[in-house]
Design a protein around this motif. Sequence first.
Motif, PDB file in Angstrom:
ATOM      1  N   PHE A  68       0.838  -1.193   0.000  1.00  0.00           N
ATOM      2  CA  PHE A  68       0.000   0.000   0.000  1.00  0.00           C
ATOM      3  C   PHE A  68       0.879   1.250   0.000  1.00  0.00           C
ATOM      4  N   ARG A  69       1.908   1.276   0.863  1.00  0.00           N
ATOM      5  CA  ARG A  69       2.774   2.465   0.958  1.00  0.00           C
ATOM      6  C   ARG A  69       3.502   2.736  -0.351  1.00  0.00           C
ATOM      7  N   ASP A  70       3.870   1.685  -1.072  1.00  0.00           N
ATOM      8  CA  ASP A  70       4.523   1.880  -2.356  1.00  0.00           C
ATOM      9  C   ASP A  70       3.561   2.527  -3.352  1.00  0.00           C
ATOM     10  N   GLY A  71       2.333   2.060  -3.379  1.00  0.00           N
ATOM     11  CA  GLY A  71       1.324   2.672  -4.249  1.00  0.00           C
ATOM     12  C   GLY A  71       1.032   4.101  -3.834  1.00  0.00           C
ATOM     13  N   GLU A  72       0.982   4.318  -2.530  1.00  0.00           N
ATOM     14  CA  GLU A  72       0.746   5.660  -2.001  1.00  0.00           C
ATOM     15  C   GLU A  72       1.855   6.611  -2.462  1.00  0.00           C
ATOM     16  N   ARG A  73       3.106   6.148  -2.406  1.00  0.00           N
ATOM     17  CA  ARG A  73       4.242   6.971  -2.843  1.00  0.00           C
ATOM     18  C   ARG A  73       4.094   7.349  -4.310  1.00  0.00           C
ATOM     19  N   ALA A  98      11.097   7.673   1.041  1.00  0.00           N
ATOM     20  CA  ALA A  98      11.103   8.310  -0.283  1.00  0.00           C
ATOM     21  C   ALA A  98       9.980   9.337  -0.404  1.00  0.00           C
ATOM     22  N   THR A  99       8.819   9.013   0.145  1.00  0.00           N
ATOM     23  CA  THR A  99       7.694   9.949   0.106  1.00  0.00           C
ATOM     24  C   THR A  99       8.026  11.186   0.926  1.00  0.00           C
ATOM     25  N   ARG A 100       8.588  10.979   2.108  1.00  0.00           N
ATOM     26  CA  ARG A 100       8.964  12.096   2.976  1.00  0.00           C
ATOM     27  C   ARG A 100       9.980  13.007   2.286  1.00  0.00           C
TER      28      ARG A 100
END
Length: 180
Positions: A68-73, A98-100
């Motif tokens: 989920f976090r990868d898709g969110e990124r 990476a998102t941060r």
Amino acid sequence: MHPASSDPTYDPRRPIVLIGLMGAGKSTVGRRLAHRLHLPFVDSDHEIERAAGLTVAEMFSRYGEAQFRDGERRVITRLIDGRPKVIATGGGAFMHEATRALILERTTAVWLDADIDVLAERVARRAGSRPLLAGGDPRSRLAELAAVRNPIYALAPIHIHSRPLPHEATVDAIMKILQR
């Protein structure tokens, strides 16, 4: 209309990204802030759900948090396209390194912080749609999340404490900082 700013953390040409724990008011405050700034508003969770054709809870259940976090990124990367807007993120988005880094480099990050009791009261109405609260006491789980996440959220250049007041008070506090 964009506020004039001498605050080096705010550039009106960049998106404003709201971060913080669930229940901090990111979506509600974000919509109102965008309206005040005459900017578009985007909720990253809604964009993720639209792209996947599943709810956040369904994605957690089927694929797990890491996927989920990868898709969110990927979705947040697409949203941070260089155009001014207000973006509300999911509570865990800023925890992904990476998102941060992307948020800190290319946006004005605003941490909406709130006391655990305020958060617990706010999320109680929608606890079933929040995968990280499943199967436990929401207040205890929020306290655990805050202990881990708040030091990371503190990396955001703007910190707003959301109190149990109308959301307009939080919007006013953000506007005051942006207009410095």
